[in-house]
Design an enzyme around this catalytic site. Structure first.
Site, PDB file in Angstrom:
ATOM      1  N   HIS A  85       0.811  -1.225   0.000  1.00  0.00           N
ATOM      2  CA  HIS A  85       0.000   0.000   0.000  1.00  0.00           C
ATOM      3  C   HIS A  85       0.834   1.259   0.000  1.00  0.00           C
ATOM      4  O   HIS A  85       1.838   1.373   0.678  1.00  0.00           O
ATOM      5  CB  HIS A  85      -1.053  -0.008   1.112  1.00  0.00           C
ATOM      6  CG  HIS A  85      -0.530   0.056   2.512  1.00  0.00           C
ATOM      7  ND1 HIS A  85      -0.231   1.247   3.142  1.00  0.00           N
ATOM      8  CD2 HIS A  85      -0.286  -0.918   3.422  1.00  0.00           C
ATOM      9  CE1 HIS A  85       0.173   0.991   4.383  1.00  0.00           C
ATOM     10  NE2 HIS A  85       0.163  -0.310   4.579  1.00  0.00           N
ATOM     11  N   ASP A  97       6.262   0.886   6.491  1.00  0.00           N
ATOM     12  CA  ASP A  97       4.834   0.607   6.316  1.00  0.00           C
ATOM     13  C   ASP A  97       4.208   1.678   5.462  1.00  0.00           C
ATOM     14  O   ASP A  97       3.847   2.725   5.963  1.00  0.00           O
ATOM     15  CB  ASP A  97       4.167   0.535   7.688  1.00  0.00           C
ATOM     16  CG  ASP A  97       2.691   0.215   7.565  1.00  0.00           C
ATOM     17  OD1 ASP A  97       2.260  -0.246   6.497  1.00  0.00           O
ATOM     18  OD2 ASP A  97       1.961   0.462   8.547  1.00  0.00           O
ATOM     19  N   GLU A 131      -5.145   2.278   2.580  1.00  0.00           N
ATOM     20  CA  GLU A 131      -5.137   1.029   3.352  1.00  0.00           C
ATOM     21  C   GLU A 131      -5.343   1.295   4.836  1.00  0.00           C
ATOM     22  O   GLU A 131      -6.129   0.632   5.499  1.00  0.00           O
ATOM     23  CB  GLU A 131      -3.807   0.298   3.125  1.00  0.00           C
ATOM     24  CG  GLU A 131      -3.787  -1.132   3.657  1.00  0.00           C
ATOM     25  CD  GLU A 131      -3.337  -1.266   5.106  1.00  0.00           C
ATOM     26  OE1 GLU A 131      -3.428  -2.361   5.662  1.00  0.00           O
ATOM     27  OE2 GLU A 131      -2.912  -0.256   5.716  1.00  0.00           O
ATOM     28  N   GLU A 132      -4.625   2.314   5.324  1.00  0.00           N
ATOM     29  CA  GLU A 132      -4.653   2.577   6.768  1.00  0.00           C
ATOM     30  C   GLU A 132      -6.025   3.054   7.249  1.00  0.00           C
ATOM     31  O   GLU A 132      -6.337   2.975   8.431  1.00  0.00           O
ATOM     32  CB  GLU A 132      -3.584   3.604   7.151  1.00  0.00           C
ATOM     33  CG  GLU A 132      -2.158   3.209   6.802  1.00  0.00           C
ATOM     34  CD  GLU A 132      -1.575   2.133   7.699  1.00  0.00           C
ATOM     35  OE1 GLU A 132      -2.332   1.549   8.494  1.00  0.00           O
ATOM     36  OE2 GLU A 132      -0.359   1.873   7.573  1.00  0.00           O
ATOM     37  N   ASP A 159       3.091  -6.399   3.256  1.00  0.00           N
ATOM     38  CA  ASP A 159       2.796  -5.286   4.152  1.00  0.00           C
ATOM     39  C   ASP A 159       3.065  -5.641   5.604  1.00  0.00           C
ATOM     40  O   ASP A 159       2.178  -5.634   6.425  1.00  0.00           O
ATOM     41  CB  ASP A 159       1.320  -4.867   3.983  1.00  0.00           C
ATOM     42  CG  ASP A 159       0.942  -3.727   4.921  1.00  0.00           C
ATOM     43  OD1 ASP A 159       1.853  -2.987   5.354  1.00  0.00           O
ATOM     44  OD2 ASP A 159      -0.255  -3.580   5.223  1.00  0.00           O
TER      45      ASP A 159
HETATM   46 ZN   LIG Z   1       0.658  -1.308   6.298  1.00  0.00          ZN
END
Ligand SMILES: [Zn+2]
Length: 368
Positions: A85, A97, A131-132, A159
């Site tokens: 992501h 991340d 995504e988050e 991820d």
């Molecule tokens: Zn992530």
């Protein structure tokens, strides 16, 4: 103000969220908080300075998935997806991340182009957005590409940091294909072995592969191994480029490229048989079931009156097997516990020796 803040454990800049009710708490990363407490304990005045630049913008904000294809030479309408992501948490740039997942997708694409790979099926590289905030990009993709879903053989999601790819879970019906696809990867680096683990179902978890699994598409989250402490960096202001471990990233990119190409070149799509775990196998933390605190598979604390205490587990024990099944992570331990209804022999490593313990875990009376 400072003392009050520190005493209340106000930790800044790491956003944690509580599920019930949904509260977003501003927090300071653990290391900074410890330092501050240490100064205050010694009676040293601490001076803190914050740069807070917040802006609020009325939404909605448009987000974009970034998509690139290596078209399939024989079956361009069938797909293997590879991705990570693109969005990240606030506080830092999100190198780990999930920059680490985006660049392995991009590097896998570059490697495949560089060697002139001609996959049978289309390999689609996707960098998801949102995504988050709740897998927004991947969920939108799944809902807008319904006709394509039966033709997606697999989605490979990266991820969980910059450690190197070291394994994948699959169902029994996929195992032979997976073994074929990944047969070469163990020759890349003897110190980075790759393991295929058969499971009784594929599970979602909190990243973009979950969107595909919910729609019945085989989707995988790589297992990673290595020395990088993801938990310390994840969702903090430390998540910058200097954290990326280059040899791991290189290795992962190669494994991902080989995996994607191998899957795209199979004679058939991956099996969709028995992808869902038997019903009732709702994930529960094995540490909580046992009544312990764990670091990896090593027990750091045994809570009183717990299943682990009754079975005479001790801090330092490393759980190796349950009822003959090897357990290497919380998920495999949960599955082993669930499939035996929580009752059986656990083998732990204690002071270099294997010790067998009679364990009985209660699945009923659940409280979450
Ligand atoms: Zn992530």
């Amino acid at each position: 103000v400072l003392r009050t803040g520190a005493e209340r454990g106000v930790r800044w800049n790491r956003l944690t969220w509580d599920r019930r009710p949904t509260i977003v708490r501003p927090t300071l990363v653990a290391a900074d908080h410890r330092k501050l407490m240490e100064l205050l304990d010694r009676g040293v005045a601490a001076h803190l300075e914050f740069i807070v630049e917040n802006r609020f913008r009325q939404g909605p904000t448009k987000l974009y998935n970034v998509v690139a294809d290596i078209p399939g030479a024989e079956k361009p309408g069938e797909y293997v997806l590879v991705g990570g992501h693109l969005d990240s948490w606030d506080g830092a740039t999100g190198a780990i991340d999930d920059g680490s997942g985006c660049v392995t997708a991009m590097e896998a694409a570059r490697l495949l182009m560089a060697v002139g790979a001609r996959p049978k099926r289309t390999i689609r590289f996707v960098l998801w957005s949102g995504e988050e905030q709740g897998l927004l990009g991947s969920r939108a993709y799944v809902s807008r590409h319904k006709e394509e879903l039966p033709k997606i053989s697999a989605y490979l999601n990266h991820d969980s940091g910059t450690n190197h790819v070291s394994g994948i879970n699959c169902t029994g019906a996929m195992k032979a294909d997976m073994e074929r696809v990944f047969q070469g990867v163990n020759t890349i680096d003897a110190e980075k072995p790759f393991k295929i683990t058969e499971t009784n179902g594929l599970r979602g978890g909190g990243s973009d592969h979950a969107s595909f699994l919910r729609a019945g598409v085989p989707a995988f989250m790589w297992r990673l191994s290595g020395n990088h402490d993801y938990g310390h960096i994840w969702h903090t202001q430390y998540d910058h480029y200097d954290q990326a471990v280059e040899p791991y990233q290189r290795h992962s990119s190669m494994v991902i490229a080989i995996g994607a190409l191998g899957l795209a070149n199979l004679d058939h799509l991956l099996s969709r048989e028995k992808m869902a775990a038997p019903s009732g196998a709702r994930w529960r933390s094995p540490a909580r079931l046992l009544g312990v605190e764990m670091d990896g598979m090593t027990i750091t604390k045994v809570l009183p009156d717990s299943a682990a205490a009754r079975a005479r587990f001790a801090p330092g024990d490393k759980i190796l097997r349950f009822e003959g099944k090897e357990v290497s992570d919380p998920r495999s331990l949960f599955r082993a516990l669930f499939t035996t209804r929580g009752k059986g022999k656990a083998v732990v490593l204690r002071n270099g020796k294997e010790v067998e313990l009679d364990l009985e875990v209660r699945f009923r009376g659940r409280r979450e």
